[in-house]
Design a protein around this motif. Structure first.
Motif, PDB file in Angstrom:
ATOM      1  N   SER A 131       4.111 -22.513 -14.342  1.00 49.33           N
ATOM      2  CA  SER A 131       3.647 -21.244 -14.895  1.00 49.33           C
ATOM      3  C   SER A 131       4.373 -20.109 -14.194  1.00 49.33           C
ATOM      4  O   SER A 131       4.946 -20.294 -13.112  1.00 49.33           O
ATOM      5  CB  SER A 131       2.128 -21.093 -14.694  1.00 49.33           C
ATOM      6  OG  SER A 131       1.830 -21.023 -13.295  1.00 49.33           O
ATOM      7  N   LEU A 132       4.365 -18.922 -14.791  1.00 49.58           N
ATOM      8  CA  LEU A 132       5.054 -17.785 -14.187  1.00 49.58           C
ATOM      9  C   LEU A 132       4.522 -17.520 -12.788  1.00 49.58           C
ATOM     10  O   LEU A 132       5.282 -17.224 -11.857  1.00 49.58           O
ATOM     11  CB  LEU A 132       4.885 -16.537 -15.063  1.00 49.58           C
ATOM     12  CG  LEU A 132       5.398 -16.622 -16.509  1.00 49.58           C
ATOM     13  CD1 LEU A 132       5.189 -15.288 -17.227  1.00 49.58           C
ATOM     14  CD2 LEU A 132       6.868 -17.001 -16.532  1.00 49.58           C
ATOM     15  N   GLU A 133       3.201 -17.629 -12.631  1.00 50.37           N
ATOM     16  CA  GLU A 133       2.562 -17.346 -11.339  1.00 50.37           C
ATOM     17  C   GLU A 133       2.935 -18.385 -10.305  1.00 50.37           C
ATOM     18  O   GLU A 133       3.362 -18.069  -9.201  1.00 50.37           O
ATOM     19  CB  GLU A 133       1.040 -17.317 -11.545  1.00 50.37           C
ATOM     20  CG  GLU A 133       0.245 -16.987 -10.310  1.00 50.37           C
ATOM     21  CD  GLU A 133      -1.254 -17.031 -10.592  1.00 50.37           C
ATOM     22  OE1 GLU A 133      -1.760 -18.152 -10.830  1.00 50.37           O
ATOM     23  OE2 GLU A 133      -1.893 -15.962 -10.601  1.00 50.37           O
ATOM     24  N   ALA A 134       2.842 -19.660 -10.681  1.00 54.12           N
ATOM     25  CA  ALA A 134       3.115 -20.743  -9.733  1.00 54.12           C
ATOM     26  C   ALA A 134       4.584 -20.811  -9.363  1.00 54.12           C
ATOM     27  O   ALA A 134       4.939 -21.133  -8.220  1.00 54.12           O
ATOM     28  CB  ALA A 134       2.661 -22.077 -10.327  1.00 54.12           C
ATOM     29  N   ASN A 135       5.451 -20.501 -10.315  1.00 53.57           N
ATOM     30  CA  ASN A 135       6.891 -20.607 -10.052  1.00 53.57           C
ATOM     31  C   ASN A 135       7.353 -19.651  -8.954  1.00 53.57           C
ATOM     32  O   ASN A 135       8.323 -19.931  -8.253  1.00 53.57           O
ATOM     33  CB  ASN A 135       7.685 -20.345 -11.330  1.00 53.57           C
ATOM     34  CG  ASN A 135       7.639 -21.537 -12.274  1.00 53.57           C
ATOM     35  OD1 ASN A 135       7.383 -22.658 -11.853  1.00 53.57           O
ATOM     36  ND2 ASN A 135       7.866 -21.278 -13.554  1.00 53.57           N
ATOM     37  N   LEU A 136       6.650 -18.504  -8.816  1.00 53.01           N
ATOM     38  CA  LEU A 136       6.975 -17.587  -7.720  1.00 53.01           C
ATOM     39  C   LEU A 136       6.201 -17.939  -6.464  1.00 53.01           C
ATOM     40  O   LEU A 136       6.772 -18.067  -5.374  1.00 53.01           O
ATOM     41  CB  LEU A 136       6.682 -16.145  -8.134  1.00 53.01           C
ATOM     42  CG  LEU A 136       7.568 -15.544  -9.229  1.00 53.01           C
ATOM     43  CD1 LEU A 136       7.207 -14.088  -9.469  1.00 53.01           C
ATOM     44  CD2 LEU A 136       9.041 -15.662  -8.875  1.00 53.01           C
ATOM     45  N   ALA A 137       4.907 -18.126  -6.604  1.00 51.34           N
ATOM     46  CA  ALA A 137       4.066 -18.376  -5.430  1.00 51.34           C
ATOM     47  C   ALA A 137       4.432 -19.686  -4.745  1.00 51.34           C
ATOM     48  O   ALA A 137       4.310 -19.816  -3.524  1.00 51.34           O
ATOM     49  CB  ALA A 137       2.598 -18.390  -5.836  1.00 51.34           C
ATOM     50  N   GLY A 138       4.902 -20.664  -5.510  1.00 44.19           N
ATOM     51  CA  GLY A 138       5.164 -21.990  -4.954  1.00 44.19           C
ATOM     52  C   GLY A 138       6.617 -22.254  -4.628  1.00 44.19           C
ATOM     53  O   GLY A 138       6.994 -23.407  -4.406  1.00 44.19           O
ATOM     54  N   SER A 139       7.444 -21.217  -4.574  1.00 42.32           N
ATOM     55  CA  SER A 139       8.866 -21.393  -4.306  1.00 42.32           C
ATOM     56  C   SER A 139       9.218 -20.936  -2.897  1.00 42.32           C
ATOM     57  O   SER A 139       9.025 -19.766  -2.550  1.00 42.32           O
ATOM     58  CB  SER A 139       9.706 -20.591  -5.324  1.00 42.32           C
ATOM     59  OG  SER A 139      11.046 -20.475  -4.895  1.00 42.32           O
ATOM     60  N   VAL A 140       9.706 -21.846  -2.078  1.00 45.14           N
ATOM     61  CA  VAL A 140      10.176 -21.493  -0.734  1.00 45.14           C
ATOM     62  C   VAL A 140      11.310 -20.476  -0.829  1.00 45.14           C
ATOM     63  O   VAL A 140      11.382 -19.534  -0.040  1.00 45.14           O
ATOM     64  CB  VAL A 140      10.641 -22.753   0.022  1.00 45.14           C
ATOM     65  CG1 VAL A 140      11.359 -22.374   1.319  1.00 45.14           C
ATOM     66  CG2 VAL A 140       9.463 -23.669   0.328  1.00 45.14           C
TER      67      VAL A 140
END
Length: 779
Positions: A131-140
């Protein structure tokens, strides 16, 4: 405005409840990690966006630190495969490991991302819910960029050593997303790019949009029809069924496997690798993965294929090799036309395959030697830009500046020499016969005894060949057949990296090597084909110790051209304060005892000999980096006082802006002098600081700039050239850096970095690749 964007981004992440949470929280919010298929065609919208907007940012802002084995955390951002592979806490360069470690080479040691996860690599892109949210929050990767934007570095100041560690041996965090909160707390200055200014607003936006939408990636455009046609011709030549062709192809591959092959004009950036495949031409390549290029492939038939090199080209690993019709004809003449028979293919058993004198015994010496000479720069460059990548093991055994010439094949590839090599091929066994786990001291003693035995036979033959008045002169040297500029090379060592260029460049060096076939071949199989960067400490130490023998042999060949009564004196000057073991090795060796055929006229025969060698090779001497061609104020840098030279880093680039906004480029090379270079663990103790020298050449030499100087006009050129030699202490250097230098903290660092690379592309042409900033100084 930029700060507002950064703050807005941070607030967005924090409000999402996803900033700096452990793995368990991420699993609760977005599900468990699962590898993603991110590859799309280059012709799609996502593929075009990656290649046009994202890849240029990664190349110019990230790959300059994350591109090779020595990339922090093994994070290689130079290809989609490397980005997808991610991070590892395991060190490739570990000089203390007792047992060899498992290789982790992209494309070769895993077939897909899940296999890399099984090997302990962790993602830098989000692998949970897409998701747009997870792709940023979960990216080192994204969180590293945000961390940088939230903690500015000092404006054009020297960074605090307590906050930043730029040493190559620094500890690496390699944080997973679940560990990132600890990293942010412990290292608030640890954002990316590390120790450099953050990316621009526009660059940040490109990366953010790309990551937010799932990090889709595409490979560069496929080869052209012309390139595919050339590949077909070359693969047909290398994969014929006769044993003669098979053996020849095996030999060619073991010397060219590092090369970046190209077929199109000199301004190309499309390259190919010669690889071993279990599938024949016409089928998809199925790579044979072995530690070394001569290891057992464990297949019935090896095929030699051309694989498209899709990674960003890095200067530090770039070995360009042009193939065309003339080269194909040349290989046919060298390996197929000569009269010899291959009754059976040689074994891949390590002790045999690691010894090229056994494996390729039936191929005529002059064929093998001339093949190597044709591309001598590339072959020698292999031990610098090859498996070692970071070359301390190979490089603390060579001087900081020396010249290389070669014995003429017609004089040293004779039947008598061939017979001597066959008789002593066991003595020529190399450390790679021990594979990647070796006992250093035991192995060194064994190889020391064998080297003495070989040198004794070699010297006895040389004394016999040159005893009847046909004494050694510069006629011994290969003169490049009148056209080949590989006949004379210069090696510059820059601490733990080095450069090889054509020509006899710079002031007269302390020593020079003259290589014959056996010596040239052993250097290649010791430091390139046989070296395993993943090997244990014993393998690395015995490789380093054996290279001592080869350097001494190359220097000994040069000494044979000097007056007999001066040789010992000159050699002793090269090895002042040498350890007792080396003195004992010298005394135990039989020396070449025939007089030189050169009539010397002065008390400085080495200087005379350098002049004679230059004259003999003058038709093929490259002047590309001729330091005497530098005119004007900058020329005075070549004669700087030693106190000022001592303050210089290994490699400095100088850019001079011209009235038409183009740039002239120069390289300042600091040569560290040593009393001797035979001390394994105390190199600093052998430094002769009072004898350091410097060379300023036009263009770019080196791959790892330590310092960048930018001069806006001729007034600044004159001031810089006047003030640099006046330096006395570190404070003087820092003052000059503030005035003329582009520090890693310069607010426009990346703009100047782009200018540097544009100038390098213009100067280097097909030799161009991205520089590496891991050695950029903090001064």
């Amino acid at each position: 405005m930029m700060r507002k964007v950064v703050i807005s981004t941070l607030i967005l992440i924090i409000l999402s409840g996803c900033a700096y949470l452990g793995n368990a929280h991420y699993n609760d919010l977005f599900g468990p990690e699962q590898t993603q298929d991110r590859m799309v065609l280059h012709s799609t919208i996502e593929g075009a966006d990656f290649l046009q907007n994202v890849k240029p940012v990664l190349d110019t802002r990230c790959v300059v630190c994350h591109g090779c084995y020595d990339a922090p955390c093994q994070l290689k951002l130079s290809s989609p495969e490397g980005i997808d592979r991610g991070l590892s806490k395991e060190l490739v360069y570990d000089g203390t490991r007792l047992l060899a470690t498992t290789p982790s080479r992209l494309l070769f040691d895993a077939d897909n991302t899940q296999q890399w996860r099984d090997k302990g690599f962790s993602p830098v892109l989000n692998e949970r819910e897409q998701s747009l949210e997870a792709n940023l929050a979960g990216s080192v990767l994204f969180n590293s960029l945000v961390l940088k934007q939230s903690s500015d570095i000092a404006n054009n100041e020297v960074l605090d050593d307590d906050d930043f560690d730029f040493s190559l041996s620094r500890s690496q965090t390699c944080a997973t997303m679940g560990e990132f909160d600890r990293l942010a707390d412990d290292q608030p200055h640890g954002g990316m790019p590390y120790g450099l200014p953050g990316v621009s607003r526009e660059e940040f936006k490109h990366l953010q949009n790309w990551l937010k939408n799932g990090g889709k990636m595409a490979n560069i455009a496929p080869p052209t029809a012309f390139e595919l046609q050339q590949i077909k011709r070359w693969e047909a030549f290398l994969n014929q069924d006769s044993l003669k062709y098979q053996l020849s192809a095996r030999y060619i591959y073991e010397h060219w496997f590092l090369a970046n092959i190209y077929f199109t004009p000199e301004n190309t950036q499309t390259f190919f690798k010669l690889v071993r495949s279990s599938t024949p031409p016409g089928e998809d390549i199925k790579l044979i993965s072995t530690r070394r290029p001569y290891d057992d492939p464990n297949v019935e038939r090896v095929y030699y294929r051309m694989m498209h090199e899709r990674s960003t080209i890095l200067s530090k690993t770039h070995l360009p090799l042009k193939l065309n019709d003339a080269k194909l004809t040349r290989l046919y003449q060298q390996f197929i036309e000569p009269e010899y028979t291959v009754a059976s293919m040689p074994s891949y058993e390590p002790k045999a395959a690691s010894n090229p004198f056994k494996t390729y015994e039936v191929i005529p010496i002059d064929s093998k030697y001339q093949f190597m000479l044709d591309e001598a720069e590339l072959i020698i460059m292999g031990f610098i830009k090859g498996p070692v990548c970071r070359g301390q093991i190979a490089l603390n055994v060579i001087n900081d500046h020396f010249w290389v010439a070669f014995a003429d094949p017609k004089k040293v590839a004779t039947p008598a020499v061939g017979e001597m090599l066959i008789q002593h091929e066991d003595a020529l066994e190399l450390p790679a016969a021990e594979e990647s786990n070796a006992l250093a001291i035991k192995s060194w003693i064994k190889y020391s005894v064998r080297e003495k035995r070989y040198l004794k036979a070699k010297v006895e033959l040389a004394n016999e060949l040159f005893k009847n008045g046909d004494h050694l002169t510069t006629n011994l040297l290969w003169k490049g057949d009148g056209v080949n500029k590989n006949a004379a090379l210069t090696v510059f060592r820059h601490s733990d990296s080095a450069t090889v260029v054509k020509g006899l460049i710079g002031q007269e060096p302390k020593t020079m090597w003259v290589l014959d076939y056996a010596l040239f071949e052993r250097i290649h199989y010791l430091l390139v084909a046989g070296f395993d960067v993943y090997g244990n400490v014993g393998h690395q130490l015995v490789t380093r110790l054996y290279m001592d023998f080869l350097r001494l042999e190359g220097e000994g060949n040069f000494l044979g051209l000097l007056p007999e009564d001066k040789r010992e004196q000159i050699k002793s000057s090269w090895y002042r304060k040498s350890p007792p073991s080396l003195s004992k090795f010298f005394k135990s060796n039989q020396e070449f005892s025939q007089p030189s055929g050169i009539v010397y006229k002065t008390d400085d025969p080495q200087h005379e000999l350098y002049g004679l060698i230059k004259a003999a090779l003058s038709p093929v001497l490259s002047e590309h980096y001729d330091y005497t061609s530098v005119s004007g104020p900058l020329a005075s840098i070549n004669t700087m006082p030693v106190k000022a030279i001592n303050l210089l880093p290994p490699v400095s680039y100088v850019l001079v802006k011209q009235t038409d906004n183009s740039h002239k480029a120069y390289t300042i090379i600091h040569h560290n002098a040593h009393y001797n270079i035979s001390s394994l663990l105390n190199e600093e103790g052998q430094r002769a600081f009072e004898e350091d020298t410097v060379t300023l050449v036009p263009g770019f030499i080196g791959d790892y700039p330590s310092a960048i100087w930018y001069l806006n006009n001729q007034q600044q050129v004159a001031a810089f050239a006047e003030q640099l030699p006046l330096m006395q202490i570190e404070a003087d250097y820092r003052a000059l850096k503030s005035k003329f230098g582009i520090r890693r903290t310069h607010p426009q660092f990346w703009q100047y970095s782009d200018i540097l690379h544009r100038a390098a592309k213009q100067y280097r042409g097909v030799e161009y690749g991205m520089f590496d900033y891991n050695r950029l100084e903090n001064r």
